[in-house]
Design a protein around this motif. Sequence first.
Motif, PDB file in Angstrom:
ATOM      1  N   LEU A  11       0.865  -1.195   0.000  1.00  0.00           N
ATOM      2  CA  LEU A  11       0.000   0.000   0.000  1.00  0.00           C
ATOM      3  C   LEU A  11       0.896   1.237   0.000  1.00  0.00           C
ATOM      4  O   LEU A  11       1.740   1.399   0.891  1.00  0.00           O
ATOM      5  N   ILE A  12       0.716   2.093  -0.988  1.00  0.00           N
ATOM      6  CA  ILE A  12       1.557   3.304  -1.090  1.00  0.00           C
ATOM      7  C   ILE A  12       0.658   4.534  -1.078  1.00  0.00           C
ATOM      8  O   ILE A  12      -0.215   4.685  -1.948  1.00  0.00           O
ATOM      9  N   THR A  13       0.875   5.429  -0.123  1.00  0.00           N
ATOM     10  CA  THR A  13       0.154   6.708  -0.138  1.00  0.00           C
ATOM     11  C   THR A  13       1.007   7.726  -0.913  1.00  0.00           C
ATOM     12  O   THR A  13       2.233   7.649  -0.906  1.00  0.00           O
ATOM     13  N   GLY A  14       0.336   8.647  -1.580  1.00  0.00           N
ATOM     14  CA  GLY A  14       1.082   9.636  -2.375  1.00  0.00           C
ATOM     15  C   GLY A  14       1.754   8.970  -3.562  1.00  0.00           C
ATOM     16  O   GLY A  14       2.917   9.258  -3.876  1.00  0.00           O
ATOM     17  N   ALA A  15       1.008   8.087  -4.238  1.00  0.00           N
ATOM     18  CA  ALA A  15       1.601   7.312  -5.342  1.00  0.00           C
ATOM     19  C   ALA A  15       1.445   7.994  -6.697  1.00  0.00           C
ATOM     20  O   ALA A  15       1.809   7.425  -7.719  1.00  0.00           O
ATOM     21  N   SER A  16       0.921   9.227  -6.715  1.00  0.00           N
ATOM     22  CA  SER A  16       0.665   9.872  -8.014  1.00  0.00           C
ATOM     23  C   SER A  16       1.889  10.580  -8.593  1.00  0.00           C
ATOM     24  O   SER A  16       1.869  10.993  -9.749  1.00  0.00           O
ATOM     25  N   SER A  17       2.952  10.741  -7.808  1.00  0.00           N
ATOM     26  CA  SER A  17       4.168  11.348  -8.355  1.00  0.00           C
ATOM     27  C   SER A  17       5.367  11.002  -7.478  1.00  0.00           C
ATOM     28  O   SER A  17       5.221  10.316  -6.458  1.00  0.00           O
ATOM     29  N   GLY A  18       6.539  11.465  -7.894  1.00  0.00           N
ATOM     30  CA  GLY A  18       7.749  11.372  -7.072  1.00  0.00           C
ATOM     31  C   GLY A  18       8.054   9.980  -6.536  1.00  0.00           C
ATOM     32  O   GLY A  18       7.967   8.983  -7.263  1.00  0.00           O
ATOM     33  N   PHE A  19       8.415   9.918  -5.260  1.00  0.00           N
ATOM     34  CA  PHE A  19       8.844   8.650  -4.641  1.00  0.00           C
ATOM     35  C   PHE A  19       7.746   7.584  -4.747  1.00  0.00           C
ATOM     36  O   PHE A  19       8.033   6.413  -4.996  1.00  0.00           O
ATOM     37  N   GLY A  20       6.507   8.011  -4.507  1.00  0.00           N
ATOM     38  CA  GLY A  20       5.404   7.045  -4.488  1.00  0.00           C
ATOM     39  C   GLY A  20       5.193   6.397  -5.848  1.00  0.00           C
ATOM     40  O   GLY A  20       5.017   5.171  -5.953  1.00  0.00           O
ATOM     41  N   ALA A  21       5.228   7.215  -6.903  1.00  0.00           N
ATOM     42  CA  ALA A  21       5.040   6.681  -8.260  1.00  0.00           C
ATOM     43  C   ALA A  21       6.212   5.770  -8.635  1.00  0.00           C
ATOM     44  O   ALA A  21       6.017   4.695  -9.214  1.00  0.00           O
ATOM     45  N   ALA A  22       7.431   6.197  -8.291  1.00  0.00           N
ATOM     46  CA  ALA A  22       8.613   5.370  -8.606  1.00  0.00           C
ATOM     47  C   ALA A  22       8.579   4.073  -7.811  1.00  0.00           C
ATOM     48  O   ALA A  22       8.968   3.008  -8.311  1.00  0.00           O
ATOM     49  N   ALA A  23       8.089   4.146  -6.577  1.00  0.00           N
ATOM     50  CA  ALA A  23       7.988   2.925  -5.754  1.00  0.00           C
ATOM     51  C   ALA A  23       6.983   1.956  -6.374  1.00  0.00           C
ATOM     52  O   ALA A  23       7.192   0.736  -6.359  1.00  0.00           O
ATOM     53  N   ALA A  24       5.895   2.479  -6.930  1.00  0.00           N
ATOM     54  CA  ALA A  24       4.904   1.612  -7.582  1.00  0.00           C
ATOM     55  C   ALA A  24       5.565   0.839  -8.733  1.00  0.00           C
ATOM     56  O   ALA A  24       5.350  -0.373  -8.892  1.00  0.00           O
ATOM     57  N   GLN A  25       6.402   1.515  -9.518  1.00  0.00           N
ATOM     58  CA  GLN A  25       7.112   0.841 -10.628  1.00  0.00           C
ATOM     59  C   GLN A  25       8.063  -0.219 -10.075  1.00  0.00           C
ATOM     60  O   GLN A  25       8.115  -1.350 -10.563  1.00  0.00           O
ATOM     61  N   ALA A  26       8.815   0.170  -9.049  1.00  0.00           N
ATOM     62  CA  ALA A  26       9.862  -0.723  -8.528  1.00  0.00           C
ATOM     63  C   ALA A  26       9.254  -1.965  -7.867  1.00  0.00           C
ATOM     64  O   ALA A  26       9.729  -3.083  -8.086  1.00  0.00           O
ATOM     65  N   PHE A  27       8.189  -1.784  -7.085  1.00  0.00           N
ATOM     66  CA  PHE A  27       7.542  -2.944  -6.465  1.00  0.00           C
ATOM     67  C   PHE A  27       6.782  -3.754  -7.527  1.00  0.00           C
ATOM     68  O   PHE A  27       6.687  -4.971  -7.423  1.00  0.00           O
ATOM     69  N   GLY A  28       6.250  -3.059  -8.529  1.00  0.00           N
ATOM     70  CA  GLY A  28       5.598  -3.762  -9.638  1.00  0.00           C
ATOM     71  C   GLY A  28       6.581  -4.701 -10.329  1.00  0.00           C
ATOM     72  O   GLY A  28       6.258  -5.857 -10.631  1.00  0.00           O
ATOM     73  N   ALA A  29       7.793  -4.202 -10.552  1.00  0.00           N
ATOM     74  CA  ALA A  29       8.820  -5.027 -11.210  1.00  0.00           C
ATOM     75  C   ALA A  29       9.200  -6.240 -10.357  1.00  0.00           C
ATOM     76  O   ALA A  29       9.712  -7.230 -10.887  1.00  0.00           O
ATOM     77  N   GLU A  30       8.932  -6.158  -9.052  1.00  0.00           N
ATOM     78  CA  GLU A  30       9.181  -7.305  -8.153  1.00  0.00           C
ATOM     79  C   GLU A  30       7.957  -8.211  -8.054  1.00  0.00           C
ATOM     80  O   GLU A  30       7.868  -9.059  -7.179  1.00  0.00           O
ATOM     81  N   LYS A  31       6.956  -7.950  -8.924  1.00  0.00           N
ATOM     82  CA  LYS A  31       5.733  -8.776  -8.991  1.00  0.00           C
ATOM     83  C   LYS A  31       4.846  -8.616  -7.758  1.00  0.00           C
ATOM     84  O   LYS A  31       4.191  -9.557  -7.304  1.00  0.00           O
ATOM     85  N   CYS A  32       4.850  -7.405  -7.208  1.00  0.00           N
ATOM     86  CA  CYS A  32       3.992  -7.132  -6.048  1.00  0.00           C
ATOM     87  C   CYS A  32       2.613  -6.695  -6.504  1.00  0.00           C
ATOM     88  O   CYS A  32       2.436  -6.167  -7.605  1.00  0.00           O
ATOM     89  N   ARG A  33       1.631  -6.879  -5.609  1.00  0.00           N
ATOM     90  CA  ARG A  33       0.279  -6.381  -5.848  1.00  0.00           C
ATOM     91  C   ARG A  33       0.159  -5.026  -5.144  1.00  0.00           C
ATOM     92  O   ARG A  33       0.575  -4.890  -3.987  1.00  0.00           O
ATOM     93  N   LEU A  34      -0.395  -4.054  -5.855  1.00  0.00           N
ATOM     94  CA  LEU A  34      -0.313  -2.664  -5.393  1.00  0.00           C
ATOM     95  C   LEU A  34      -1.673  -2.070  -5.063  1.00  0.00           C
ATOM     96  O   LEU A  34      -2.651  -2.275  -5.794  1.00  0.00           O
ATOM     97  N   LEU A  35      -1.698  -1.295  -3.998  1.00  0.00           N
ATOM     98  CA  LEU A  35      -2.866  -0.501  -3.602  1.00  0.00           C
ATOM     99  C   LEU A  35      -2.370   0.932  -3.522  1.00  0.00           C
ATOM    100  O   LEU A  35      -1.520   1.248  -2.668  1.00  0.00           O
ATOM    101  N   LEU A  36      -2.836   1.773  -4.443  1.00  0.00           N
ATOM    102  CA  LEU A  36      -2.234   3.099  -4.594  1.00  0.00           C
ATOM    103  C   LEU A  36      -3.243   4.196  -4.278  1.00  0.00           C
ATOM    104  O   LEU A  36      -4.366   4.190  -4.802  1.00  0.00           O
ATOM    105  N   GLY A  37      -2.842   5.152  -3.463  1.00  0.00           N
ATOM    106  CA  GLY A  37      -3.729   6.262  -3.119  1.00  0.00           C
ATOM    107  C   GLY A  37      -3.061   7.613  -3.273  1.00  0.00           C
ATOM    108  O   GLY A  37      -1.841   7.748  -3.108  1.00  0.00           O
TER     109      GLY A  37
END
Length: 260
Positions: A11-37
């Motif tokens: 679960l990532i808060t503030g996923a629409s830009s910056g660290f949060g958006a980059a974290a979504a890509q990085a965890f996605g590449a690790e085959k994680c399931r994402l909950l983004l807000g």
Amino acid sequence: MLNRLANKWILITGASSGFGAAAAQAFGAEKCRLLLGARRVDRLEEVAAQAREAGAPAAHVRALDVTKTSSVDEFATWVRAHTDKIDVLINNAGGALGLDTVAQGKDEDWETMMQSNVLGVLRMTRAALPLMVTNPGSYILNIGSIAGHVAYEGGAAYCAAKAGELQITRALRLELSGTGVRVGTIDPGMAATEFSVVRFKGDDTRAKKVYEGVEPLTAEDIAETLVWVASRPPHVCIDELLIKCTDQAAIHKLHRRKTA
Ligand code: NDP
Ligand code: 8X3
């Protein structure tokens, strides 16, 4: 190499830009399931689509305003419709508003900074904990700042907010002792994201000057660090990590190269 993160719920808060958006890509590449807000859902949709392309088996998005308890609680209800456990909570939503001295400071800026950086972390953590305390090895990762360690002129409210985040992290670590839930803070120095544009309320020229002649951290540097921290085995807890670019020896000691 063993992928300890595959299929984990992040679960990532503030996923629409910056660290949060980059974290979504990085965890996605690790085959994680994402909950983004975040508040900008259109941006979240783009981030989620890119994360799916990077390898995320699932990437769900929902509007979230961490300054409002009702929004956080509705978000948590929505999370429960997808999963009964959270493996990693990244409390990242936040930022600074203004660089005014205390004498010139504005109530609305101070209140927003306290609401997002401090109360937002408390609210989101309270809402997520029922899905974490039953899941030993899960991890709460708060995004703090060098500003929580060292004060600077014009930073009184932001520095206070990030110092607050640091103490919330420390208190939680004590409160959750014995549950197996890990708690840590990642505290970056200067990083080139939308942070300064937001701080200077859309003044791009002023924002660019912050990074002039310096090679700052990138959002991807922090995302990579988050993945590394979250993928430590369950008996290892990275408590507090201060990460600065090489050009930032200290908050006021920046190596700036001459620009044309
Ligand atoms: P960005 O401005 O690029 O990202 C901030 C994110 O927080 C956005 O996704 C924004 O989304 C979200 N956000 C802000 N307020 C709220 C809110 N009320 N509810 C939900 N989401 C919110 O900056 P960064 O990526 O740099 O910032 C991320 C975190 O890192 C912040 O906590 C910041 O203080 C911290 N930090 C930044 C550093 C830097 O130099 N860049 C250094 C150290 C720490 P939206 O507007 O769509 O809601
Ligand atoms: C952001 C880094 O130094 O601008 O947290 O406060 S700084």
